[in-house]
Design a protein around this motif. Structure first.
Motif, PDB file in Angstrom:
ATOM      1  N   THR A 244       0.853  -1.182   0.000  1.00 44.38           N
ATOM      2  CA  THR A 244       0.000   0.000   0.000  1.00 44.38           C
ATOM      3  C   THR A 244       0.888   1.232   0.000  1.00 44.38           C
ATOM      4  O   THR A 244       1.797   1.353   0.835  1.00 44.38           O
ATOM      5  CB  THR A 244      -0.928   0.031   1.233  1.00 44.38           C
ATOM      6  N   ARG A 245       0.638   2.138  -0.931  1.00 45.40           N
ATOM      7  CA  ARG A 245       1.428   3.364  -1.055  1.00 45.40           C
ATOM      8  C   ARG A 245       0.664   4.519  -0.424  1.00 45.40           C
ATOM      9  O   ARG A 245      -0.531   4.681  -0.627  1.00 45.40           O
ATOM     10  CB  ARG A 245       1.697   3.672  -2.531  1.00 45.40           C
ATOM     11  N   LEU A 246       1.387   5.332   0.368  1.00 38.76           N
ATOM     12  CA  LEU A 246       0.812   6.491   1.033  1.00 38.76           C
ATOM     13  C   LEU A 246       1.503   7.751   0.544  1.00 38.76           C
ATOM     14  O   LEU A 246       2.716   7.748   0.325  1.00 38.76           O
ATOM     15  CB  LEU A 246       0.982   6.388   2.553  1.00 38.76           C
ATOM     16  N   GLU A 247       0.727   8.822   0.392  1.00 38.04           N
ATOM     17  CA  GLU A 247       1.301  10.081  -0.081  1.00 38.04           C
ATOM     18  C   GLU A 247       0.624  11.252   0.631  1.00 38.04           C
ATOM     19  O   GLU A 247      -0.596  11.362   0.660  1.00 38.04           O
ATOM     20  CB  GLU A 247       1.094  10.219  -1.585  1.00 38.04           C
ATOM     21  N   ALA A 248       1.444  12.120   1.234  1.00 43.81           N
ATOM     22  CA  ALA A 248       0.947  13.341   1.862  1.00 43.81           C
ATOM     23  C   ALA A 248       1.879  14.465   1.461  1.00 43.81           C
ATOM     24  O   ALA A 248       3.068  14.436   1.791  1.00 43.81           O
ATOM     25  CB  ALA A 248       0.919  13.199   3.381  1.00 43.81           C
ATOM     26  N   ALA A 249       1.351  15.453   0.715  1.00 41.74           N
ATOM     27  CA  ALA A 249       2.199  16.504   0.137  1.00 41.74           C
ATOM     28  C   ALA A 249       3.301  15.810  -0.658  1.00 41.74           C
ATOM     29  O   ALA A 249       3.007  14.986  -1.513  1.00 41.74           O
ATOM     30  CB  ALA A 249       2.730  17.430   1.222  1.00 41.74           C
ATOM     31  N   ALA A 250       4.583  16.103  -0.354  1.00 46.41           N
ATOM     32  CA  ALA A 250       5.676  15.488  -1.107  1.00 46.41           C
ATOM     33  C   ALA A 250       6.222  14.227  -0.441  1.00 46.41           C
ATOM     34  O   ALA A 250       7.176  13.627  -0.942  1.00 46.41           O
ATOM     35  CB  ALA A 250       6.816  16.503  -1.272  1.00 46.41           C
ATOM     36  N   ALA A 251       5.633  13.814   0.678  1.00 47.85           N
ATOM     37  CA  ALA A 251       6.124  12.635   1.399  1.00 47.85           C
ATOM     38  C   ALA A 251       5.457  11.368   0.877  1.00 47.85           C
ATOM     39  O   ALA A 251       4.251  11.346   0.625  1.00 47.85           O
ATOM     40  CB  ALA A 251       5.867  12.788   2.889  1.00 47.85           C
ATOM     41  N   VAL A 252       6.253  10.316   0.716  1.00 47.38           N
ATOM     42  CA  VAL A 252       5.746   9.036   0.212  1.00 47.38           C
ATOM     43  C   VAL A 252       6.333   7.900   1.041  1.00 47.38           C
ATOM     44  O   VAL A 252       7.540   7.884   1.329  1.00 47.38           O
ATOM     45  CB  VAL A 252       6.111   8.824  -1.274  1.00 47.38           C
ATOM     46  N   VAL A 253       5.486   6.962   1.435  1.00 48.39           N
ATOM     47  CA  VAL A 253       5.913   5.758   2.139  1.00 48.39           C
ATOM     48  C   VAL A 253       5.125   4.581   1.573  1.00 48.39           C
ATOM     49  O   VAL A 253       3.931   4.708   1.286  1.00 48.39           O
ATOM     50  CB  VAL A 253       5.659   5.861   3.659  1.00 48.39           C
ATOM     51  N   THR A 254       5.782   3.449   1.407  1.00 49.57           N
ATOM     52  CA  THR A 254       5.100   2.240   0.963  1.00 49.57           C
ATOM     53  C   THR A 254       5.170   1.182   2.055  1.00 49.57           C
ATOM     54  O   THR A 254       6.237   0.935   2.622  1.00 49.57           O
ATOM     55  CB  THR A 254       5.728   1.686  -0.323  1.00 49.57           C
TER      56      THR A 254
ATOM     57  N   THR B 232      -1.434  -4.703   4.948  1.00 51.37           N
ATOM     58  CA  THR B 232      -1.483  -3.589   3.988  1.00 51.37           C
ATOM     59  C   THR B 232      -2.909  -3.097   3.771  1.00 51.37           C
ATOM     60  O   THR B 232      -3.126  -1.907   3.517  1.00 51.37           O
ATOM     61  CB  THR B 232      -0.859  -3.999   2.648  1.00 51.37           C
ATOM     62  N   ASP B 233      -3.897  -3.978   3.887  1.00 46.67           N
ATOM     63  CA  ASP B 233      -5.293  -3.552   3.782  1.00 46.67           C
ATOM     64  C   ASP B 233      -5.659  -2.609   4.923  1.00 46.67           C
ATOM     65  O   ASP B 233      -6.462  -1.682   4.756  1.00 46.67           O
ATOM     66  CB  ASP B 233      -6.237  -4.758   3.786  1.00 46.67           C
ATOM     67  N   TRP B 234      -5.078  -2.863   6.091  1.00 46.10           N
ATOM     68  CA  TRP B 234      -5.331  -2.002   7.240  1.00 46.10           C
ATOM     69  C   TRP B 234      -4.817  -0.589   6.959  1.00 46.10           C
ATOM     70  O   TRP B 234      -5.505   0.399   7.225  1.00 46.10           O
ATOM     71  CB  TRP B 234      -4.664  -2.573   8.475  1.00 46.10           C
ATOM     72  N   ALA B 235      -3.605  -0.484   6.431  1.00 48.64           N
ATOM     73  CA  ALA B 235      -3.054   0.830   6.089  1.00 48.64           C
ATOM     74  C   ALA B 235      -3.898   1.512   5.015  1.00 48.64           C
ATOM     75  O   ALA B 235      -4.130   2.724   5.063  1.00 48.64           O
ATOM     76  CB  ALA B 235      -1.607   0.687   5.613  1.00 48.64           C
ATOM     77  N   LEU B 236      -4.369   0.732   4.050  1.00 50.58           N
ATOM     78  CA  LEU B 236      -5.213   1.277   2.979  1.00 50.58           C
ATOM     79  C   LEU B 236      -6.476   1.888   3.557  1.00 50.58           C
ATOM     80  O   LEU B 236      -6.883   3.003   3.193  1.00 50.58           O
ATOM     81  CB  LEU B 236      -5.564   0.162   1.989  1.00 50.58           C
ATOM     82  N   ARG B 237      -7.080   1.179   4.499  1.00 54.92           N
ATOM     83  CA  ARG B 237      -8.318   1.670   5.096  1.00 54.92           C
ATOM     84  C   ARG B 237      -8.055   2.829   6.043  1.00 54.92           C
ATOM     85  O   ARG B 237      -8.787   3.817   6.053  1.00 54.92           O
ATOM     86  CB  ARG B 237      -9.005   0.539   5.863  1.00 54.92           C
TER      87      ARG B 237
END
Length: 376
Positions: free
Chosen positions: A4-14, A23-28
């Motif tokens: 699951t990929r996360l993005e906030a402004a210019a920050a990215v974490v997978t 990963t479904d938990w992070a997605l939700r």
């Protein structure tokens, strides 16, 4: 392997895991607030990675390393004792109560977790992914405000509500989000000076704690009850007594201590799905709101001299539940650099300030807030 990929402004974490429920938990949990999306693990090339595998052997190996004669520090982390040590440049730790082991390599951005239980591992991986995003943003000049926030959908204007516990930050945000605005944050936001005078705002995703009385006054208690009776649930941190009260239709506040109320713990995605409250992904600060709740008084705009103070910024001192033991902030205070906080405070001081009195009369309070917000 799932991701699951996360993005906030210019920050990215997978977030990667050998178990999809992690990963479904992070997605939700992060959902649209941090543009969470399932991605093909084989095609991801990310600088910041949280790798969280159900791997009892990996947990045992790290536990042995922590216990192997290294200087070890005991830290309270997420309400659990954590044993922290170093293995070269890496930070290693174990949480015996949760059956989770950690390895952090701050220089490479890799956070690796191994655990014995998928649900506990999912919770821990989500915490660490959020800390990794925050660390990136803090180093890029962002700061963290203790504030709820709503966004006007047509122009991105953002109203920030401040106050001590019980002042009405959450009430203000949810009333406005139920009357045409979008919910950006329940308790805190990330902010950054941008352009000449603007302050950019992005959400800090978290489960929202709503008192039983507030849920009832919003008219959401019946929906919550029906959700539970249909086999649904709320965030697992919700105390069983709160669930029982919802099922019984009892909205009498439940107190854990003289100052701590047990509350309904709402997932971010449950706001739009259950309560028809839309979420926003970002905005631009337009006004400051300082509410206070007086149960039987008439809602009104009141005289007030309250403005932004140091206590309205989160910091390492106030973030005592999640100390930066894994080195994600790399020396930056958990609330942001002093220079960033000072510039944000200076810019927000120039925006309209509104002190308002709210009551338990929800329609009247909502009407007042809408009038104030629309004029901002």
């Amino acid at each position: 392997m799932s991701a699951t990929r996360l993005e906030a402004a210019a920050a990215v974490v997978t977030v990667f895991s050998n178990r999809a429920e992690v990963t479904d938990w992070a997605l939700r949990y992060f959902g649209p607030w941090w543009k969470a999306a399932s991605v093909d693990a084989a095609e991801v090339c990310a600088e910041a990675v949280v790798s969280a595998d159900v791997n009892p052997r990996g947990y045992e190996e790290t536990t042995l390393l922590v216990q192997d004669g290294r200087p070890t520090e005991a830290v309270d982390y997420a309400k659990h004792p954590l044993l922290v040590a170093h293995d070269g440049d890496d930070i290693i730790a174990t949480s015996p109560e949760e059956g989770i082991a950690y390895r952090s390599s701050p220089s490479s951005g890799l956070l690796a977790l191994a655990g014995t239980d998928a649900q506990r591992l999912a919770l821990a991986a989500t915490r660490l992914a959020r800390e990794a995003i925050r660390g990136q943003l803090l180093r890029e000049g962002w700061a963290v405000l203790h504030s709820s926030a709503v966004v006007r959908p047509d122009d991105g204007a953002t109203l920030l509500a401040f106050g001590d516990k019980g002042a009405g930050k959450t009430t203000s945000a949810l009333l406005l989000a139920s009357h045409g605005w979008q919910l950006l944050a329940n308790d805190r936001v990330l902010v950054r000076p941008t352009g000449e005078r603007d302050v950019e705002v992005v959400p800090w995703p978290s489960a929202a704690a709503l008192g039983l009385g507030l849920l009832h006054s919003l008219g959401w208690d019946v929906t919550a009850q029906e959700h539970l009776r249909a086999g649904g649930s709320f965030h697992p941190t919700q105390h069983v007594s709160v669930t029982e009260a919802l099922l019984a239709g009892d909205h009498t506040p439940l107190w854990e201590s003289a100052k701590r109320e047990r509350k309904v713990q709402v997932f971010p995605d449950q706001f739009p799905d259950l309560f028809d409250v839309p979420l926003a992904t970002g905005g631009r600060a337009a006004a400051l709101l300082f509410p206070q709740v007086e149960a039987d008084a008439a809602p009104d705009v009141i005289d007030g001299t309250r403005t932004l103070g140091e206590a309205d910024f989160m910091s390492g001192a106030t973030e005592d539940r999640y100390p930066d033991v894994f080195g994600q902030a790399r020396g930056v205070d958990g609330g942001g650099r002093d220079s960033a906080r000072a510039e944000v405070a200076s810019r927000l001081a120039e925006l309209p300030h509104h002190a308002v009195r709210l009551s338990h009369d929800v329609p009247a309070s909502a009407a007042l807030l809408s009038k104030v917000a629309d004029a901002s």
